[in-house]
Design a protein around this motif. Structure first.
Motif, PDB file in Angstrom:
ATOM      1  N   ARG A 129       0.806  -1.217   0.000  1.00 30.14           N
ATOM      2  CA  ARG A 129       0.000   0.000   0.000  1.00 30.14           C
ATOM      3  C   ARG A 129       0.842   1.271   0.000  1.00 30.14           C
ATOM      4  N   ASP A 130       2.146   1.132   0.211  1.00 28.19           N
ATOM      5  CA  ASP A 130       2.973   2.329   0.409  1.00 28.19           C
ATOM      6  C   ASP A 130       3.740   2.756  -0.838  1.00 28.19           C
TER       7      ASP A 130
ATOM      8  N   HIS B 101      10.936   1.820  -2.233  1.00 22.22           N
ATOM      9  CA  HIS B 101      10.463   0.884  -1.210  1.00 22.22           C
ATOM     10  C   HIS B 101      11.010   1.307   0.153  1.00 22.22           C
TER      11      HIS B 101
ATOM     12  N   TRP C 131      -2.536   2.555  -6.043  1.00 17.69           N
ATOM     13  CA  TRP C 131      -1.353   3.211  -5.512  1.00 17.69           C
ATOM     14  C   TRP C 131      -1.406   4.713  -5.767  1.00 17.69           C
TER      15      TRP C 131
END
Length: 200
Positions: free
Chosen positions: A77-78, A121, A197
């Motif tokens: 989700r990030d 990430h 996203w």
């Protein structure tokens, strides 16, 4: 009689060298007891013609701690999908880089291939989607992006938007090309629609 003496002398020489653990092809050099000959016939296992640099590059993306790993895009989700290519020897969004990518079976096998970086990430890792030159016309999980500098044969490439990978900076073998903003935008929109996203 002389031939018998000659044979005995030869056998004695062979036995002497064996007992002294000498290499019969080079009697002055003792045989290394720890040298294990690989199928290629080379003690260190490297293929003829491959340099230490080639071997190091072949392991990029496989070393523990910096290996390329597959992640489930449905559970991520990030991700902030953006476009920020920069020729700085680090993987950035919009760049096509080469790294070792594990097979879907996750059995330790994989191959060196290009991937498209789509977002950050962690401080030392990026998210990327894999690329292939195998045709996937009509497959909703693949998006055609045409050809580019990442493929020396100039073949059309597809981006697999179903498979997501986390690539460590040290797992990047090399930067191959920068995807132009237009084509990158098409990939980004497909990923944002599919997974919800954010845009960076």
């Amino acid at each position: 009689m002389s031939s018998t003496k000659s044979i005995l002398a030869t056998l004695t020489g062979i036995l002497t060298r064996m007992l002294a653990k000498e290499d019969p092809k080079n009697p002055s050099r003792p045989r290394r007891p720890d040298a294990v000959l690989r199928p290629e016939g080379r003690p260190d296992g490297r293929s003829a013609g491959r340099s230490a640099r080639d071997e190091d590059e072949a392991t990029a993306g496989r070393m523990r701690g910096s290996e390329t790993v597959q992640v489930d895009p449905e559970r991520v989700r990030d991700v902030a999908v953006g476009y920020s290519p920069s020729r700085n020897d680090a993987p950035d969004s919009g760049e096509v880089i080469w790294t070792w990518v594990p097979y879907e079976e996750n059995d330790g096998r994989g191959k060196d291939r290009p991937v498209l970086v789509i977002g950050r990430h962690t401080d030392d890792r990026v998210y990327a989607v894999r690329m292939t030159s195998k045709s996937h016309d009509g497959d909703r999980d693949y998006l055609s992006i045409g050809s580019g500098g990442w493929d020396s044969q100039g073949r059309e490439s597809w981006v697999d938007i179903e498979q997501l990978y986390s690539v460590h900076h040290d797992g990047m073998r090399r930067e191959a090309a920068v995807l132009d903003a237009g084509r990158y935008g098409r990939v980004a929109e497909a990923l944002i629609r599919r997974y919800g996203w954010a845009r960076a």
